[in-house]
Design an enzyme around this catalytic site. Sequence first.
Site, PDB file in Angstrom:
ATOM      1  N   ARG A  74     -12.128  -2.462  13.359  1.00 15.75           N
ATOM      2  CA  ARG A  74     -10.659  -2.588  13.456  1.00 15.75           C
ATOM      3  C   ARG A  74     -10.209  -4.024  13.219  1.00 15.75           C
ATOM      4  NH1 ARG A  74      -8.613  -2.564  18.222  1.00 15.75           N
ATOM      5  NH2 ARG A  74      -9.761  -0.790  19.035  1.00 15.75           N
ATOM      6  N   TYR A 126      13.076  -1.117  -0.260  1.00 15.68           N
ATOM      7  CA  TYR A 126      12.332   0.142  -0.264  1.00 15.68           C
ATOM      8  C   TYR A 126      12.765   1.023   0.918  1.00 15.68           C
ATOM      9  CZ  TYR A 126       8.143   3.069  -0.164  1.00 15.68           C
ATOM     10  OH  TYR A 126       7.273   4.114  -0.157  1.00 15.68           O
ATOM     11  N   ASP A 198       8.458  -8.567  -0.995  1.00 15.61           N
ATOM     12  CA  ASP A 198       7.673  -7.362  -1.255  1.00 15.61           C
ATOM     13  C   ASP A 198       7.408  -7.342  -2.764  1.00 15.61           C
ATOM     14  OD1 ASP A 198       6.782  -4.786  -1.871  1.00 15.61           O
ATOM     15  OD2 ASP A 198       7.903  -3.874  -0.220  1.00 15.61           O
ATOM     16  N   LYS A 223      -0.206   1.028  -5.033  1.00 18.03           N
ATOM     17  CA  LYS A 223       0.450   1.155  -6.338  1.00 18.03           C
ATOM     18  C   LYS A 223      -0.374   0.447  -7.420  1.00 18.03           C
ATOM     19  CE  LYS A 223       3.502   3.046  -3.608  1.00 18.03           C
ATOM     20  NZ  LYS A 223       4.652   2.370  -3.043  1.00 18.03           N
TER      21      LYS A 223
HETATM   22  C1  LIG Z   1       5.166   2.243  -1.723  1.00 19.19           C
HETATM   23  C2  LIG Z   1       5.867   1.025  -1.275  1.00 19.19           C
HETATM   24  C3  LIG Z   1       5.731   0.541   0.027  1.00 19.19           C
HETATM   25  C4  LIG Z   1       4.945   1.277   1.090  1.00 19.19           C
HETATM   26  O1  LIG Z   1       3.624   1.390   0.783  1.00 19.19           O
HETATM   27  P1  LIG Z   1       2.670   2.592   1.263  1.00 19.19           P
HETATM   28  O2  LIG Z   1       1.359   2.154   0.768  1.00 19.19           O
HETATM   29  O3  LIG Z   1       3.197   3.839   0.653  1.00 19.19           O
HETATM   30  O4  LIG Z   1       2.762   2.632   2.762  1.00 19.19           O
HETATM   31  C5  LIG Z   1       6.397  -0.625   0.376  1.00 19.19           C
HETATM   32  N1  LIG Z   1       7.170  -1.276  -0.511  1.00 19.19           N
HETATM   33  C6  LIG Z   1       7.349  -0.837  -1.772  1.00 19.19           C
HETATM   34  C7  LIG Z   1       8.236  -1.595  -2.699  1.00 19.19           C
HETATM   35  C8  LIG Z   1       6.707   0.337  -2.198  1.00 19.19           C
HETATM   36  O5  LIG Z   1       6.893   0.774  -3.450  1.00 19.19           O
END
Ligand SMILES: *Cc1c(COP(=O)(O)O)cnc(C)c1O
Length: 419
Positions: A74, A126, A198, A223
């Site tokens: 963890r 987001y 982000d 992503k």
């Molecule tokens: C998908 C996404 C997230 C969240 O990520 P997860 O891996 O789905 O929890 C946060 N910010 C943006 C811009 C995203 O596209």
Amino acid sequence: MSTEFDALFPESDVPFPYRCSNIDPNRKREPEGFATRSIHNGGDYRDQTGAVTPPIYATSTFEYGNAGGFDYTRSGNPNFRNLESVLQSLEKAEYATVFSSGVAAITAVVSTLQSGDTVLAEENVYGCTFRLFDRVFKKFGVDVTYMDFTDEANFEAIERLRPRLVWLESPTNPLLKIIDIERAAVHCHRAGATLLVDNTFASGFTQQPLQLGAHLSLSSTTKYINGHSDCLGGVVCTNDPKWAEELVFAQKALGLNPSPFDTWLIARGVKTLALRMKQHQANARGLAEWLEKKPGVKWVRYPGIPSHPDYMLACRQMRGGGSGVVVADLGLPLEQTRAFLQQLRFFKMAESLGGVESLICHPASMTHASVPREVREKVGITDAVVRFSVGIEELDDLLADLEAGFERVGAYARSYHLT
Ligand SMILES: *Cc1c(COP(=O)(O)O)cnc(C)c1O
């Protein structure tokens, strides 16, 4: 960590935060190129076996007093460390901390705030970030104000309101607004606020927020970084040792850690990030330019083409001017937009983005369904808006797929005498 442990292993012997042992802290900054680093960093597992590819350290715990400073998965695992080493090098950061998802990474950052703290956030953040602020952290007294940061006058608000944290996203989802990160950073530094960007929609290949003055660069590695739509992950990069310490603390104290297998998958995926991004960019630009010429299409938005309102800023701030996400208003009524979306061959209708395969999504009924219609439409998310996550297939095949979609919609409209 217990005091007993501290007595046995003075701090100088146990590096904290646990960082990749293969990186000399006095090293000269990143002499190799991005693609080389994405493949060769994080190789400290090689010493004993010569394995070219790391094993998956499927272990929950570690024998007391080991040289790597591991105790329990963890709070750290060799697979996390390999991935952190690569990601920190790609964003030219001193530290990277990995999490089980992008949302877990967001939770880690926001969990450092206190009741009464304020956050200033871009209004097109987001959806899950908004939900987390609105439904969870609000209960704990964290107050969030939303603003449109493409309006430069709003940068002044940073100094006026003096928030603890400024939360930006660029490009935004799904409208692909581009926010001037360098400029925001100047105001944040003056106001003593932490600037978080982000970076998910751009990826570290395209944009490097810490180089532009941000304190924290957060990504959902689900992503582009992983790129294969087969697991979830998140990361926060920083140059500030205090933030790094807080993030490692959140990882273990809140249980936000990823799994060894997922971090192994992401470390595998990231090796091809540079190649993939170049193809995503070429395909997205090609698709956007093709769509712009299509009769009936109202508007197309891609930051790397001149029709985007912030094209110049996008080119300055992002290598290649964008990623693989394109949005467009197809100018079709709802039923026909749905018919178009549901019968494509290569563009699967799904949320998410950044994978090798092309996806298409209908923000009004999917990602932004919970946003009231008036609010949605005011910012431009009408029923006719679709978001493409353009994959790395052959562009000609993708365009043929869309062409067939437009033809089906035309035939449908004619058969119901809609035209
Ligand atoms: C998908 C996404 C997230 C969240 O990520 P997860 O891996 O789905 O929890 C946060 N910010 C943006 C811009 C995203 O596209």
